[in-house]
Motif scaffolding. Structure first.
Motif, short mmCIF file in Angstrom:
data_model
loop_
_atom_site.label_atom_id
_atom_site.label_comp_id
_atom_site.label_asym_id
_atom_site.label_seq_id
_atom_site.Cartn_x
_atom_site.Cartn_y
_atom_site.Cartn_z
N ALA A 1 83.25 39.29 120.26
CA ALA A 1 84.58 39.89 120.20
C ALA A 1 84.96 40.24 118.77
O ALA A 1 85.55 41.30 118.51
N TYR A 2 84.61 39.38 117.83
CA TYR A 2 84.95 39.62 116.43
C TYR A 2 84.18 40.83 115.89
O TYR A 2 84.73 41.67 115.18
N ALA A 3 82.90 40.93 116.23
CA ALA A 3 82.10 42.07 115.79
C ALA A 3 82.65 43.36 116.38
O ALA A 3 82.72 44.39 115.69
N ARG A 4 83.03 43.33 117.64
CA ARG A 4 83.58 44.53 118.28
C ARG A 4 84.87 44.95 117.59
O ARG A 4 85.10 46.15 117.35
N GLN A 5 85.70 43.97 117.24
CA GLN A 5 86.95 44.26 116.55
C GLN A 5 86.69 44.92 115.20
O GLN A 5 87.42 45.83 114.78
N LYS A 6 85.64 44.49 114.52
CA LYS A 6 85.31 45.01 113.19
C LYS A 6 84.40 46.25 113.26
O LYS A 6 84.00 46.78 112.22
N LYS A 7 84.03 46.67 114.47
CA LYS A 7 83.16 47.82 114.69
C LYS A 7 81.80 47.63 114.02
O LYS A 7 81.26 48.54 113.38
N VAL A 8 81.25 46.44 114.20
CA VAL A 8 79.95 46.08 113.67
C VAL A 8 79.03 45.72 114.83
O VAL A 8 79.46 45.03 115.77
N GLU A 9 77.80 46.18 114.79
CA GLU A 9 76.82 45.86 115.84
C GLU A 9 76.20 44.49 115.59
O GLU A 9 75.91 44.13 114.44
N LEU A 10 75.97 43.74 116.65
CA LEU A 10 75.21 42.50 116.55
C LEU A 10 73.75 42.77 116.90
O LEU A 10 73.45 43.57 117.78
N ILE A 11 72.84 42.10 116.20
CA ILE A 11 71.42 42.20 116.48
C ILE A 11 70.97 40.88 117.09
O ILE A 11 71.07 39.82 116.46
N GLY A 12 70.51 40.94 118.33
CA GLY A 12 70.07 39.72 119.00
C GLY A 12 68.74 39.25 118.44
O GLY A 12 68.00 40.00 117.80
N HIS A 13 68.43 37.98 118.70
CA HIS A 13 67.16 37.43 118.23
C HIS A 13 66.56 36.52 119.30
O HIS A 13 67.22 35.60 119.77
N HIS A 14 65.32 36.81 119.68
CA HIS A 14 64.58 35.98 120.63
C HIS A 14 63.32 35.47 119.95
O HIS A 14 62.36 36.23 119.77
N GLU A 15 63.30 34.23 119.56
CA GLU A 15 62.07 33.61 119.09
C GLU A 15 61.36 32.99 120.30
O GLU A 15 62.00 32.43 121.18
N THR A 16 60.04 33.13 120.33
CA THR A 16 59.26 32.56 121.43
C THR A 16 58.46 31.34 121.00
O THR A 16 58.07 30.53 121.83
N GLY A 17 58.18 31.23 119.68
CA GLY A 17 57.30 30.17 119.21
C GLY A 17 55.91 30.26 119.82
O GLY A 17 55.16 29.28 119.81
N GLY A 18 55.56 31.44 120.37
CA GLY A 18 54.27 31.62 121.02
C GLY A 18 54.25 31.23 122.49
O GLY A 18 53.21 31.38 123.14
N ASP A 19 55.37 30.76 123.01
CA ASP A 19 55.44 30.34 124.42
C ASP A 19 55.70 31.58 125.28
O ASP A 19 56.81 31.83 125.75
N ILE A 20 54.65 32.33 125.50
CA ILE A 20 54.77 33.64 126.15
C ILE A 20 55.15 33.51 127.62
O ILE A 20 55.97 34.27 128.14
N LEU A 21 54.56 32.55 128.32
CA LEU A 21 54.80 32.42 129.76
C LEU A 21 56.27 32.13 130.04
O LEU A 21 56.88 32.71 130.94
N THR A 22 56.86 31.23 129.25
CA THR A 22 58.27 30.91 129.45
C THR A 22 59.14 32.12 129.12
O THR A 22 60.09 32.43 129.83
N TYR A 23 58.81 32.80 128.02
CA TYR A 23 59.62 33.95 127.64
C TYR A 23 59.57 35.05 128.70
O TYR A 23 60.60 35.68 129.00
N GLU A 24 58.43 35.28 129.29
CA GLU A 24 58.35 36.31 130.32
C GLU A 24 59.21 35.96 131.53
O GLU A 24 59.75 36.84 132.19
N GLN A 25 59.36 34.68 131.82
CA GLN A 25 60.23 34.25 132.92
C GLN A 25 61.70 34.48 132.58
O GLN A 25 62.52 34.79 133.46
N ARG A 26 62.05 34.35 131.31
CA ARG A 26 63.46 34.40 130.89
C ARG A 26 63.87 35.75 130.30
O ARG A 26 65.06 35.99 130.07
N MET A 27 62.89 36.61 130.06
CA MET A 27 63.12 37.82 129.29
C MET A 27 64.18 38.73 129.92
O MET A 27 65.11 39.19 129.24
N ASP A 28 64.08 38.99 131.21
CA ASP A 28 65.04 39.87 131.87
C ASP A 28 66.47 39.34 131.73
O ASP A 28 67.38 40.09 131.35
N THR A 29 66.65 38.08 132.04
CA THR A 29 67.98 37.49 131.97
C THR A 29 68.52 37.52 130.54
O THR A 29 69.70 37.84 130.31
N ALA A 30 67.66 37.19 129.58
CA ALA A 30 68.11 37.14 128.19
C ALA A 30 68.45 38.53 127.66
O ALA A 30 69.44 38.70 126.93
#
Length: 574
Positions: free
Chosen positions: A266-295
């Motif tokens: 909400a604060y970024a939207r108010q200031k007209k600034v884009e947020l950049i998301g971050h997804h670290e996997t730590g190499g755990d590819i199988l778990t990330y593929e399960q969660r990727m769509d939702t995230a």
């Protein structure tokens, strides 16, 4: 980096058959600045699966050459480049770039790496190199169903070093865009909670020195809003960093208790600034593929349009980061991101092979020994930035994350020396002016000012980044020699931006501005090394001066060892 790209080539396709009537096509495309060739196995009767045990592609050079390369490695590209004779290179990741004894420049790489293993090169004797594909755990190289296309094996060939950078050969050997509406894909500048963790001033994990807190994010958002910066990145906002290496450690949708996701959005939207998301996997590819769509959907639902991903750590099942299994994972991430209209910045990636033409949401990637190495090692030497544009950069944009102003870390706050890799000799091995020039010479449509923001506030040199575009109508290499010096000019509308850099030697370059429009006078704002700038003792000293220039002007660019210049040229209103 050009708004219009010419894709002009001659093509030859040869059909090759054996006595059992099994056949494949060998396809060649010849451009003005090089050649690409690939193997195509079409669907045919009595073939229900394909297994590649080896690819015996050879590159034989008729004469000796100087080569720039990193060793073949199945997991990483984060190495310093070697400068040595071609016959002394035992192995190499691609791109490998060379200059023959008669002055011809060449670079070996691959384009459109799709559903295939990454290619490395092995020296088979003298100047003879053979393809070595990254294997599956069972040592099979590539697995396919009823048909297969290899990536294009590419050889750039030019008369001048700068023409390698100007080439679009790799990009042209990829398919046209699969995204029909690209209106949501927009380059941007960004800052972020990132460098402090590498220095040890902040932590990814929650605690006394946690970087990604609601309060700190608001501070970065305020800064971005004030300085014409579109995006803010936060690493360490989600749970799991304290369990690095454990299966299922990272949860890309659950925040730490001191990071209020909705409040930050909400604060970024108010200031007209884009947020950049971050997804670290730590190499755990199988778990990330399960969660990727939702995230990814979570980011999209909150209006977030950029995602940085990370793959530091061992991946499962004996696989390699650069094998076919991971190549396909990286592509699934790009395709899924496109579904949610997310632009990508991938760290610990598969190599860049021009797929941003096909998937233009693939904005930039690491795949290089980048800025963070300066925080906790002896750092990257001055020549490093004069090699990577001619090697790694030929495959696609680099998220090197330039822009450190506190060169020797003299102004760091709350410093906690937690990283044992820092032996007390860590620093950035450039002058401040060169750090600014890297924003131009190292192309990335997502370009970061990577220092902690307190080192930028009120700094007169930061005006250069504040005004800097990140999309360009055209780019020109004005002067270049691999490992020694580079001057690049990029145009946005009627204005030009020039970055010049040198290695460990002081240099003077004479740059004709004949590319400017005839009959128009321009103002050049030049951020340069000063008379007392010294790489070891006084790297942050710089000078700003203004010149009146036109198409007849020859700029004299003076750079100290490890130095550079950053120049903005705009038409004068007269």
């Amino acid at each position: 980096t050009d708004s219009v790209v010419l894709n002009h080539y001659q093509e030859l396709k040869l059909k090759l058959a054996n006595k059992d009537d099994r056949w494949m096509d060998l396809c060649f495309r010849v451009f003005d600045d090089g050649v690409g060739f690939r193997y195509e196995i079409p669907k045919q009767e009595r073939v229900d699966s394909l297994v590649i045990l080896d690819e015996i592609t050879e590159f034989n050079f008729a004469q000796s050459a100087m080569a720039w390369s990193i060793p073949a490695n199945y997991e990483s590209y984060e190495f310093l480049y070697r400068t040595c004779s071609l016959d002394s290179v035992q192995s190499a990741n691609t791109p490998i770039t060379l200059r023959t004894d008669d002055g011809t420049y060449m670079s070996i790489h691959e384009a459109n790496l799709t559903n295939y293993a990454g290619m490395t090169l092995i020296n088979k004797g003298g100047n003879n190199f053979e393809c070595d594909l990254v294997p599956w755990p069972d040592r099979i190289k590539v697995k396919a169903k009823t048909s297969l296309m290899s990536p294009w094996r590419t050889i750039m060939i030019t008369d001048h070093a700068g023409e390698l950078i100007e080439s679009h050969l790799i990009q042209n050997l990829n398919e046209p865009s699969k995204i029909h509406d690209v209106s949501w894909i927009k380059p941007m500048k960004y800052v972020g909670i990132w460098w402090g963790m590498h220095l040890g001033a902040e932590t990814w994990t929650m605690g006394q020195h946690h970087g990604a807190t609601t309060e700190n994010m608001k501070r970065y958002i305020d800064f971005a809003s004030s300085y014409n910066i579109q995006g803010v990145l936060a690493e360490g906002w989600n749970t799991g960093w304290e369990d690095w290496g454990k299966l299922g450690a990272f949860d890309q949708t659950t925040t730490y208790a001191d990071y209020n996701f909705d409040e930050v959005v909400a604060y970024a939207r108010q200031k007209k600034v884009e947020l950049i998301g971050h997804h670290e996997t730590g190499g755990d590819i199988l778990t990330y593929e399960q969660r990727m769509d939702t995230a990814m959907q979570m980011l999209s639902n909150h209006g977030i349009r950029v995602l940085k991903t990370g793959y530091a750590g061992p991946i499962p099942k004996g696989q390699f980061h650069h094998g076919q299994w991971m190549v396909n994972h990286y592509r699934r991430v790009v395709e899924t991101a496109a579904k949610y209209q997310l632009m990508l910045d991938v760290h610990e990636p598969i190599k860049a092979t021009g797929i941003s033409r096909t998937w233009p949401n693939m904005m930039t990637r690491e795949g290089v020994r980048g800025m963070e190495w300066n925080a906790w090692s002896e750092g990257n030497p001055p020549e490093h930035h004069l090699i990577i544009p001619f090697t790694r950069g030929l495959g696609g944009p680099i998220d090197y994350t330039p822009g450190i102003f506190d060169i020797k870390y003299e102004k760091r706050k709350r410093y906690v020396r937690w990283n044992s890799n820092d032996k007390g000799n860590s620093r950035v091995n450039t002058t401040l002016a060169k750090q600014m020039a890297l924003w131009v010479t190292l192309y990335s449509p997502l370009q970061m000012a990577s220092d902690q923001i307190e080192n930028y506030e009120g700094h007169p040199a930061f005006k250069f980044f504040e005004n800097l575009p990140v999309s360009w109508n055209e780019s020109r290499v004005l002067a270049a020699e691999i490992g020694d010096y580079l001057a690049v000019a990029r145009r946005n509308d009627d204005s030009w931006w020039i970055g010049t850099t040198t290695d460990e030697k002081a240099r003077v370059l004479e740059l004709p501005l004949s590319f400017l429009k005839t009959g128009i006078n321009y103002q050049a704002i030049i951020y340069a090394d000063d008379a007392d700038t010294d790489l070891e003792e006084n790297p942050a000293a710089f000078l700003i001066h203004h010149d009146r220039v036109n198409t007849e002007t020859i700029l004299t660019v003076k750079m100290v060892a490890g130095g550079g210049q950053a120049i903005k040229i705009t038409p004068l209103k007269e």
